[in-house]
Design a protein around this motif. Structure first.
Motif, PDB file in Angstrom:
ATOM      1  N   UNK A  36       1.028  -1.303  -0.038  1.00 24.98           N
ATOM      2  CA  UNK A  36       0.003   0.034  -0.160  1.00 24.98           C
ATOM      3  C   UNK A  36       0.906   1.177  -0.179  1.00 24.98           C
ATOM      4  N   UNK A  37       1.011   1.764  -1.255  1.00 28.04           N
ATOM      5  CA  UNK A  37       2.229   3.050  -1.305  1.00 28.04           C
ATOM      6  C   UNK A  37       1.959   4.150  -0.826  1.00 28.04           C
ATOM      7  N   UNK A  90       6.692 -12.101  -7.333  1.00 25.08           N
ATOM      8  CA  UNK A  90       5.569 -11.285  -7.839  1.00 25.08           C
ATOM      9  C   UNK A  90       5.537 -10.107  -6.850  1.00 25.08           C
ATOM     10  N   UNK A  91       5.076  -8.938  -7.186  1.00 24.07           N
ATOM     11  CA  UNK A  91       4.666  -7.899  -6.316  1.00 24.07           C
ATOM     12  C   UNK A  91       3.462  -7.451  -6.876  1.00 24.07           C
ATOM     13  N   UNK A  92       2.500  -7.028  -5.778  1.00 24.59           N
ATOM     14  CA  UNK A  92       1.334  -6.418  -6.119  1.00 24.59           C
ATOM     15  C   UNK A  92       1.124  -5.173  -5.261  1.00 24.59           C
ATOM     16  N   UNK A  93       0.499  -4.159  -5.657  1.00 23.42           N
ATOM     17  CA  UNK A  93       0.425  -2.866  -4.973  1.00 23.42           C
ATOM     18  C   UNK A  93      -0.962  -2.554  -5.256  1.00 23.42           C
ATOM     19  N   UNK A  94      -1.367  -1.612  -4.415  1.00 18.26           N
ATOM     20  CA  UNK A  94      -2.753  -0.819  -4.420  1.00 18.26           C
ATOM     21  C   UNK A  94      -2.667   0.293  -5.576  1.00 18.26           C
ATOM     22  N   UNK A  95      -3.643   0.175  -6.442  1.00 27.53           N
ATOM     23  CA  UNK A  95      -3.676   0.948  -7.436  1.00 27.53           C
ATOM     24  C   UNK A  95      -4.843   2.352  -7.167  1.00 27.53           C
ATOM     25  N   UNK A  96      -4.085   3.444  -6.989  1.00 28.50           N
ATOM     26  CA  UNK A  96      -4.890   4.462  -6.362  1.00 28.50           C
ATOM     27  C   UNK A  96      -5.074   5.311  -7.899  1.00 28.50           C
ATOM     28  N   UNK A  97      -6.669   5.579  -7.967  1.00 27.86           N
ATOM     29  CA  UNK A  97      -6.716   6.548  -9.093  1.00 27.86           C
ATOM     30  C   UNK A  97      -7.335   8.016  -8.668  1.00 27.86           C
ATOM     31  N   UNK A 108       2.673   9.214  -4.575  1.00 25.31           N
ATOM     32  CA  UNK A 108       2.363   8.136  -4.891  1.00 25.31           C
ATOM     33  C   UNK A 108       2.735   7.899  -6.320  1.00 25.31           C
ATOM     34  N   UNK A 109       2.920   8.904  -6.978  1.00 28.35           N
ATOM     35  CA  UNK A 109       3.280   8.668  -8.446  1.00 28.35           C
ATOM     36  C   UNK A 109       4.897   8.315  -8.415  1.00 28.35           C
ATOM     37  N   UNK A 127       1.661  -6.117 -10.605  1.00 28.96           N
ATOM     38  CA  UNK A 127       0.478  -5.712 -10.682  1.00 28.96           C
ATOM     39  C   UNK A 127      -0.118  -4.746 -10.060  1.00 28.96           C
ATOM     40  N   UNK A 128      -0.909  -4.034 -10.433  1.00 32.72           N
ATOM     41  CA  UNK A 128      -1.720  -2.908  -9.714  1.00 32.72           C
ATOM     42  C   UNK A 128      -3.075  -3.542  -9.459  1.00 32.72           C
ATOM     43  N   UNK A 129      -3.669  -3.359  -8.271  1.00 37.38           N
ATOM     44  CA  UNK A 129      -4.981  -3.755  -8.056  1.00 37.38           C
ATOM     45  C   UNK A 129      -5.949  -2.621  -7.355  1.00 37.38           C
ATOM     46  N   UNK A 130      -6.862  -2.271  -8.231  1.00 41.07           N
ATOM     47  CA  UNK A 130      -7.795  -1.243  -7.881  1.00 41.07           C
ATOM     48  C   UNK A 130      -8.219  -1.284  -6.114  1.00 41.07           C
ATOM     49  N   UNK A 131      -8.390  -0.148  -5.712  1.00 39.81           N
ATOM     50  CA  UNK A 131      -8.833  -0.044  -4.256  1.00 39.81           C
ATOM     51  C   UNK A 131     -10.015  -0.595  -4.053  1.00 39.81           C
ATOM     52  N   UNK A 132     -11.046  -0.575  -4.857  1.00 36.45           N
ATOM     53  CA  UNK A 132     -12.304  -1.287  -4.702  1.00 36.45           C
ATOM     54  C   UNK A 132     -12.438  -2.682  -4.730  1.00 36.45           C
ATOM     55  N   UNK A 133     -11.587  -3.201  -5.446  1.00 30.52           N
ATOM     56  CA  UNK A 133     -11.497  -4.835  -5.451  1.00 30.52           C
ATOM     57  C   UNK A 133     -10.784  -5.327  -4.317  1.00 30.52           C
TER      58      UNK A 133
END
Length: 183
Positions: A36-37, A90-97, A108-109, A127-133
Motif C-alpha cells: 500500500x504505497x 511477484x509484487x502487487x500494489x494498491x492502484x490508487x486513482x 504516490x506517482x 500488478x496494480x489492483x484497484x482499491x475497490x477490488x
C-alpha cells in the motif's frame, strides 16, 4: 559516467544491486510482496513456505533531505525485503486513482515509478489492483472504510497496526487466493 576510469571497487559500488536467482539460492521459493504505497507504506510478505509477515515503513524525508531521498530509501528497502524473502516472484500494489490532494498524488506517482522501475530492472512481475477490488475482497463492500478493513484483517487472525498494513494484508490475501492459495 565512464566506469572504466574508476577503480574497480568504485565501479562496483556505482552499479545498482541486482537480485537474481543465482543470488537467492535454491533452498527456498521466492515470496510475494503486497504494498500500500505512500509516505507510510503498508506491506505484507508471503514467503515461499507460506509464512507471512507484515508491517509499515515510513519514508518521510528528514529535515535536511531533499524529497527524492524517500525514493532512494524505498529502493534500498525493496532490496532488503527481496533478499530477506530469498527473492520476489511477484509484487502487487494498491492502484490508487484518486488522491486527497496534489502532494499525495505526486508522492504516490514517485513511489509507483520507483517500484515499477525496480521490478523491471529485477525482472519481477508486478500488478496494480484497484482499491475497490481489495476492499470488496476483504469486506464485501467496495467502499469499506479504514476501520472495516482493519476489522476484516483482525477477523482473519492478523493484528495490523493501522489501515496501511491492513490494506497490504488484504491485498496479499487477494493475490495469493488468486494463485490458488499458493504463496
Amino acid at each position: 559516467m565512464d566506469l572504466s576510469t574508476l577503480p574497480m571497487s568504485a565501479a562496483l559500488a556505482s552499479r545498482p544491486p541486482r537480485i537474481s536467482g543465482s543470488d537467492i539460492g535454491t533452498a527456498r521459493r521466492p515470496g510475494v510482496l503486497a504494498l500500500d504505497l505512500g509516505t507510510t507504506t503498508g506491506w505484507a510478505l508471503r514467503f515461499g513456505d507460506g509464512g507471512t509477515i507484515s508491517g509499515t515503513m515510513t519514508f518521510k524525508p528528514g529535515r535536511f533531505e531533499g524529497g527524492g531521498m524517500r525514493f532512494l530509501r524505498f529502493t534500498d528497502w525493496l532490496v532488503e525485503i527481496a533478499m530477506h524473502a530469498h527473492g520476489l516472484r511477484r509484487v502487487v500494489f494498491e492502484e490508487v486513482r484518486r488522491h486527497a490532494g496534489t502532494d499525495a498524488s505526486h508522492v504516490y506517482g514517485g513511489f509507483l515509478g520507483t517500484l515499477t522501475g525496480w521490478c523491471e530492472q529485477h525482472e519481477v512481475p508486478y500488478q496494480g489492483v484497484p482499491v475497490g477490488t481489495i476492499k470488496r475482497y476483504a469486506t464485501g463492500k467496495g467502499n469499506a472504510n479504514k476501520a472495516a478493513m482493519i476489522a476484516a484483517m483482525r477477523a482473519r487472525g492478523f493484528a495490523p497496526a493501522d489501515d496501511n498494513e491492513a490494506d497490504a494484508l488484504a491485498l496479499l490475501l487477494w493475490a495469493t487466493d488468486a494463485e490458488g492459495g499458493r504463496a
